[in-house]
Design a protein around this motif. Structure first.
Motif, PDB file in Angstrom:
ATOM      1  N   LEU A   1       0.831  -1.204   0.000  1.00  0.00           N
ATOM      2  CA  LEU A   1       0.000   0.000   0.000  1.00  0.00           C
ATOM      3  C   LEU A   1       0.865   1.254   0.000  1.00  0.00           C
ATOM      4  CD1 LEU A   1      -2.814  -0.965   2.537  1.00  0.00           C
ATOM      5  CD2 LEU A   1      -3.000  -0.775   0.050  1.00  0.00           C
ATOM      6  N   ALA A   2       0.420   2.241  -0.760  1.00  0.00           N
ATOM      7  CA  ALA A   2       1.132   3.516  -0.793  1.00  0.00           C
ATOM      8  C   ALA A   2       0.748   4.418   0.372  1.00  0.00           C
ATOM      9  CB  ALA A   2       0.843   4.242  -2.111  1.00  0.00           C
ATOM     10  N   GLY A   3      -0.408   4.163   0.991  1.00  0.00           N
ATOM     11  CA  GLY A   3      -0.865   5.020   2.084  1.00  0.00           C
ATOM     12  C   GLY A   3       0.147   5.190   3.198  1.00  0.00           C
ATOM     13  N   PRO A   4       0.728   4.088   3.723  1.00  0.00           N
ATOM     14  CA  PRO A   4       1.713   4.246   4.794  1.00  0.00           C
ATOM     15  C   PRO A   4       2.953   5.024   4.364  1.00  0.00           C
ATOM     16  CG  PRO A   4       0.860   2.012   4.751  1.00  0.00           C
ATOM     17  CD  PRO A   4       0.355   2.681   3.513  1.00  0.00           C
ATOM     18  N   VAL A   5       3.246   5.045   3.064  1.00  0.00           N
ATOM     19  CA  VAL A   5       4.388   5.819   2.566  1.00  0.00           C
ATOM     20  C   VAL A   5       4.034   7.303   2.533  1.00  0.00           C
ATOM     21  CG1 VAL A   5       5.971   6.164   0.634  1.00  0.00           C
ATOM     22  CG2 VAL A   5       5.172   3.848   1.184  1.00  0.00           C
ATOM     23  N   LEU A   6       2.886   7.629   1.951  1.00  0.00           N
ATOM     24  CA  LEU A   6       2.522   9.032   1.767  1.00  0.00           C
ATOM     25  C   LEU A   6       2.022   9.694   3.043  1.00  0.00           C
ATOM     26  CD1 LEU A   6       0.810   8.925  -1.733  1.00  0.00           C
ATOM     27  CD2 LEU A   6       3.066   9.805  -1.139  1.00  0.00           C
ATOM     28  N   ARG A   7       1.536   8.909   3.999  1.00  0.00           N
ATOM     29  CA  ARG A   7       1.031   9.550   5.216  1.00  0.00           C
ATOM     30  C   ARG A   7       2.147  10.270   5.955  1.00  0.00           C
ATOM     31  NH1 ARG A   7      -0.235   4.110   8.781  1.00  0.00           N
ATOM     32  NH2 ARG A   7       1.914   3.619   9.380  1.00  0.00           N
ATOM     33  N   GLU A   8       3.397   9.813   5.788  1.00  0.00           N
ATOM     34  CA  GLU A   8       4.512  10.493   6.450  1.00  0.00           C
ATOM     35  C   GLU A   8       4.691  11.898   5.908  1.00  0.00           C
ATOM     36  OE1 GLU A   8       6.002   9.256   9.103  1.00  0.00           O
ATOM     37  OE2 GLU A   8       4.605   7.584   8.878  1.00  0.00           O
ATOM     38  N   LEU A   9       4.272  12.125   4.671  1.00  0.00           N
ATOM     39  CA  LEU A   9       4.311  13.468   4.102  1.00  0.00           C
ATOM     40  C   LEU A   9       3.053  14.242   4.469  1.00  0.00           C
ATOM     41  CD1 LEU A   9       6.281  11.699   2.298  1.00  0.00           C
ATOM     42  CD2 LEU A   9       5.686  13.244   0.430  1.00  0.00           C
ATOM     43  N   ARG A  10       1.912  13.628   4.287  1.00  0.00           N
ATOM     44  CA  ARG A  10       0.644  14.336   4.388  1.00  0.00           C
ATOM     45  C   ARG A  10       0.244  14.651   5.824  1.00  0.00           C
ATOM     46  NH1 ARG A  10      -3.972  11.826   0.665  1.00  0.00           N
ATOM     47  NH2 ARG A  10      -5.071  13.373   1.926  1.00  0.00           N
ATOM     48  N   MET A  11       0.741  13.903   6.815  1.00  0.00           N
ATOM     49  CA  MET A  11       0.368  14.159   8.199  1.00  0.00           C
ATOM     50  C   MET A  11       0.868  15.515   8.690  1.00  0.00           C
ATOM     51  SD  MET A  11       0.515  10.862  10.706  1.00  0.00           S
ATOM     52  CE  MET A  11       2.221  10.469  10.380  1.00  0.00           C
ATOM     53  N   ARG A  12       1.981  15.960   8.157  1.00  0.00           N
ATOM     54  CA  ARG A  12       2.603  17.199   8.642  1.00  0.00           C
ATOM     55  C   ARG A  12       2.284  18.315   7.661  1.00  0.00           C
ATOM     56  NH1 ARG A  12       5.313  12.703   9.062  1.00  0.00           N
ATOM     57  NH2 ARG A  12       6.212  12.063  11.071  1.00  0.00           N
ATOM     58  N   LYS A  13       1.341  19.153   8.023  1.00  0.00           N
ATOM     59  CA  LYS A  13       0.876  20.210   7.130  1.00  0.00           C
ATOM     60  C   LYS A  13       1.861  21.378   7.113  1.00  0.00           C
ATOM     61  CE  LYS A  13      -3.003  17.866   6.725  1.00  0.00           C
ATOM     62  NZ  LYS A  13      -3.066  16.450   7.077  1.00  0.00           N
ATOM     63  N   ASP A  14       2.045  21.968   5.915  1.00  0.00           N
ATOM     64  CA  ASP A  14       2.878  23.163   5.831  1.00  0.00           C
ATOM     65  C   ASP A  14       2.016  24.394   6.103  1.00  0.00           C
ATOM     66  OD1 ASP A  14       1.501  23.816   3.443  1.00  0.00           O
ATOM     67  OD2 ASP A  14       3.062  22.932   2.168  1.00  0.00           O
TER      68      ASP A  14
ATOM     69  N   ARG B   1     -22.094  15.575  21.241  1.00  0.00           N
ATOM     70  CA  ARG B   1     -20.698  15.539  20.805  1.00  0.00           C
ATOM     71  C   ARG B   1     -20.218  16.980  20.639  1.00  0.00           C
ATOM     72  NH1 ARG B   1     -21.442  12.329  17.185  1.00  0.00           N
ATOM     73  NH2 ARG B   1     -21.514  13.499  15.226  1.00  0.00           N
ATOM     74  N   ILE B   2     -18.949  17.211  20.959  1.00  0.00           N
ATOM     75  CA  ILE B   2     -18.302  18.509  20.744  1.00  0.00           C
ATOM     76  C   ILE B   2     -17.055  18.237  19.931  1.00  0.00           C
ATOM     77  CG2 ILE B   2     -17.275  20.558  21.799  1.00  0.00           C
ATOM     78  CD1 ILE B   2     -18.732  19.741  24.425  1.00  0.00           C
ATOM     79  N   GLU B   3     -16.912  18.934  18.813  1.00  0.00           N
ATOM     80  CA  GLU B   3     -15.770  18.667  17.924  1.00  0.00           C
ATOM     81  C   GLU B   3     -15.138  19.967  17.438  1.00  0.00           C
ATOM     82  OE1 GLU B   3     -14.777  16.331  13.721  1.00  0.00           O
ATOM     83  OE2 GLU B   3     -16.844  16.878  14.232  1.00  0.00           O
ATOM     84  N   ASP B   4     -13.833  20.057  17.660  1.00  0.00           N
ATOM     85  CA  ASP B   4     -13.006  21.099  17.069  1.00  0.00           C
ATOM     86  C   ASP B   4     -11.907  20.455  16.245  1.00  0.00           C
ATOM     87  OD1 ASP B   4     -14.267  23.280  18.352  1.00  0.00           O
ATOM     88  OD2 ASP B   4     -13.045  22.991  20.141  1.00  0.00           O
ATOM     89  N   ILE B   5     -11.446  21.154  15.208  1.00  0.00           N
ATOM     90  CA  ILE B   5     -10.206  20.804  14.535  1.00  0.00           C
ATOM     91  C   ILE B   5      -9.085  21.590  15.201  1.00  0.00           C
ATOM     92  CG2 ILE B   5      -8.930  20.813  12.353  1.00  0.00           C
ATOM     93  CD1 ILE B   5     -11.337  18.849  12.499  1.00  0.00           C
ATOM     94  N   VAL B   6      -7.977  20.910  15.488  1.00  0.00           N
ATOM     95  CA  VAL B   6      -6.829  21.552  16.113  1.00  0.00           C
ATOM     96  C   VAL B   6      -5.577  21.250  15.300  1.00  0.00           C
ATOM     97  CG1 VAL B   6      -7.897  21.336  18.398  1.00  0.00           C
ATOM     98  CG2 VAL B   6      -6.239  19.619  17.646  1.00  0.00           C
ATOM     99  N   VAL B   7      -4.581  22.120  15.451  1.00  0.00           N
ATOM    100  CA  VAL B   7      -3.278  21.928  14.816  1.00  0.00           C
ATOM    101  C   VAL B   7      -2.214  21.966  15.897  1.00  0.00           C
ATOM    102  CG1 VAL B   7      -1.599  22.847  13.180  1.00  0.00           C
ATOM    103  CG2 VAL B   7      -4.031  22.978  12.646  1.00  0.00           C
ATOM    104  N   VAL B   8      -1.283  21.036  15.834  1.00  0.00           N
ATOM    105  CA  VAL B   8      -0.161  21.034  16.767  1.00  0.00           C
ATOM    106  C   VAL B   8       0.803  22.144  16.367  1.00  0.00           C
ATOM    107  CG1 VAL B   8       1.688  19.671  17.803  1.00  0.00           C
ATOM    108  CG2 VAL B   8      -0.412  18.536  17.022  1.00  0.00           C
ATOM    109  N   THR B   9       1.132  23.020  17.302  1.00  0.00           N
ATOM    110  CA  THR B   9       2.088  24.095  17.061  1.00  0.00           C
ATOM    111  C   THR B   9       3.430  23.740  17.674  1.00  0.00           C
ATOM    112  OG1 THR B   9       1.547  25.292  19.098  1.00  0.00           O
ATOM    113  CG2 THR B   9       0.172  25.730  17.160  1.00  0.00           C
ATOM    114  N   GLY B  10       4.392  24.643  17.548  1.00  0.00           N
ATOM    115  CA  GLY B  10       5.712  24.375  18.104  1.00  0.00           C
ATOM    116  C   GLY B  10       5.701  24.207  19.607  1.00  0.00           C
ATOM    117  N   GLU B  11       4.741  24.850  20.271  1.00  0.00           N
ATOM    118  CA  GLU B  11       4.708  24.816  21.734  1.00  0.00           C
ATOM    119  C   GLU B  11       3.432  24.215  22.306  1.00  0.00           C
ATOM    120  OE1 GLU B  11       5.343  28.816  22.983  1.00  0.00           O
ATOM    121  OE2 GLU B  11       7.444  28.857  22.351  1.00  0.00           O
ATOM    122  N   GLY B  12       2.430  23.997  21.468  1.00  0.00           N
ATOM    123  CA  GLY B  12       1.178  23.482  22.011  1.00  0.00           C
ATOM    124  C   GLY B  12       0.157  23.201  20.941  1.00  0.00           C
TER     125      GLY B  12
END
Length: 381
Positions: free
Chosen positions: A141-154, A354-365
């Protein structure tokens, strides 16, 4: 007969070129000789165009070697890729017509490959066609290869997710226009669907309006159930903006004062759990620990058996992608990872929340991308 995609903004060629280069290196690191990328979100990530998957094979061949990538595409579908800067990206375009063998074209491109990685969502028709043309190559599967790129958003991807989050917040802010007694879930859902587009999305990908007992089904859609005064209603909505990045946000409403005597106390537990999970997000902690931060509070309050799904999922060009915020996932969170935090408590046959937010991991939190109130919103009935 036309299947051309609507024009959508694409990343700069330099960004796409970097992604292609990193994809080839990731393939090599995973022991694959080439990636075979079918139309879909992976293709859009790499070349800026998702295309469409049909009975005729379209695939992007990304070698792990220095061989240039190649887009194998039916000649009649080629106009749909006219916005892809193939020259700037160094992509060879290989067309075929009915009567040709496209799988042989792929075989010629990958040569004596020992392993090829195929898109997770490539149709079995094409997976087996490639297997027949390259019988000595192991498939993975290509998914496990590409997820290493796609998980970390620019930065540009995070900006798009911010825009999507703000757009869906504007829809939630209008819920009082539609959610009232005497209307069906389907009627409310139709209004929400229109508003999602009005507020900046290209489409509504999903609209869940779960009123009363239907709110206890996390993946309820809409129904002909008539909303009643006192109902608790789960509204989970989202979709893509023109750049292709998705929103996904859930808030829970009460149509007038809620009927159930247990609603206020139970909802307060859920609100504490969701906030605790958001507060737990920072670089280096595991995905499982964020899940535990919400789950432990809910379990300690006696509702553990009513929280029946993971705490979150990654989001980007797909609504659900890596990383998954779930027990057993020891993946350390890194800056740029984006995902939902969405615990729920569901009382079958009665109500749910249910309560849902989208969050992004930052350098400090952590940076939440949704800003609507988390309290149970009581609407005038």
């Amino acid at each position: 007969m036309s299947r051309r995609s609507l024009h959508n903004p694409a990343p700069e060629a330099a960004t796409l070129r970097s992604r292609l280069d990193r994809a080839g290196k990731a393939a090599a690191d995973a022991g694959a000789d080439a990636l075979l990328i079918a139309p879909g979100s992976d293709l859009r990530y790499l070349v800026g165009q998702a295309g469409g998957s049909f009975e005729r094979l379209t695939t992007l061949v990304v070698p792990a070697s220095d061989t240039p990538p190649a887009l194998v595409v039916p000649k009649l579908e080629l106009p749909g890729y006219s916005d892809v800067p193939t020259d700037d990206l160094g992509i060879d375009v290989i067309t075929w017509v009915d009567g040709d063998d496209p799988y042989r074209l792929v075989a010629d491109r990958v040569g004596k490959a020992a392993r090829v990685a195929v898109s997770d969502m490539m149709a079995a028709l094409h997976v087996l066609g490639v297997r027949g043309a390259v019988p000595d190559a192991e498939q993975m599967l290509a998914g496990p290869v590409l997820r290493e790129l796609r998980m970390r958003k620019d930065a540009a991807e995070i900006a798009a997710l911010r825009e999507a989050g703000a757009a869906i917040d504007r829809v939630h802010a209008r819920m009082g226009e539609w959610l009232r007694p005497g209307r069906t879930e389907a009627e409310v859902g139709a209004d929400i669907t229109a508003a999602i587009v009005e507020e900046g999305h290209t489409a509504a990908d999903f609209v869940i309006v779960g009123s009363g007992p239907n709110g206890a089904s996390p993946h309820h859609d809409v129904s002909d159930r008539v909303i009643e005064a006192g109902d608790v209603v789960v509204v989970d909505i989202g979709g893509p903006i023109p750049e292709g990045y998705n929103s996904d946000c859930t808030r829970t409403y009460a149509v007038g004062e809620p009927k159930g005597a247990d609603v206020a106390e139970t909802y307060a537990v859920l609100q504490r759990a969701q906030q605790a999970a958001v507060d737990a997000v920072r670089p280096g902690v595991s995905a499982a620990s964020v899940d535990a931060a919400a789950r432990d509070i809910i379990a300690d309050a006696g509702f553990g058996d009513r929280f029946i799904h993971r705490t979150g999922h990654g989001i980007g060009l797909d609504v659900h992608e890596e990383p998954y915020i779930v027990a057993g996932n020891d993946l350390p969170l890194e800056e740029g990872m984006a995902f939902s935090v969405e615990p729920g408590i569901y009382t079958a046959g009665h109500w749910g929340a249910r309560i849902e937010d989208i969050v992004v991991v930052t350098g400090e939190g952590v940076e939440p991308l949704n800003s609507r109130p988390h309290e149970l919103v009581v609407l005038d009935s």
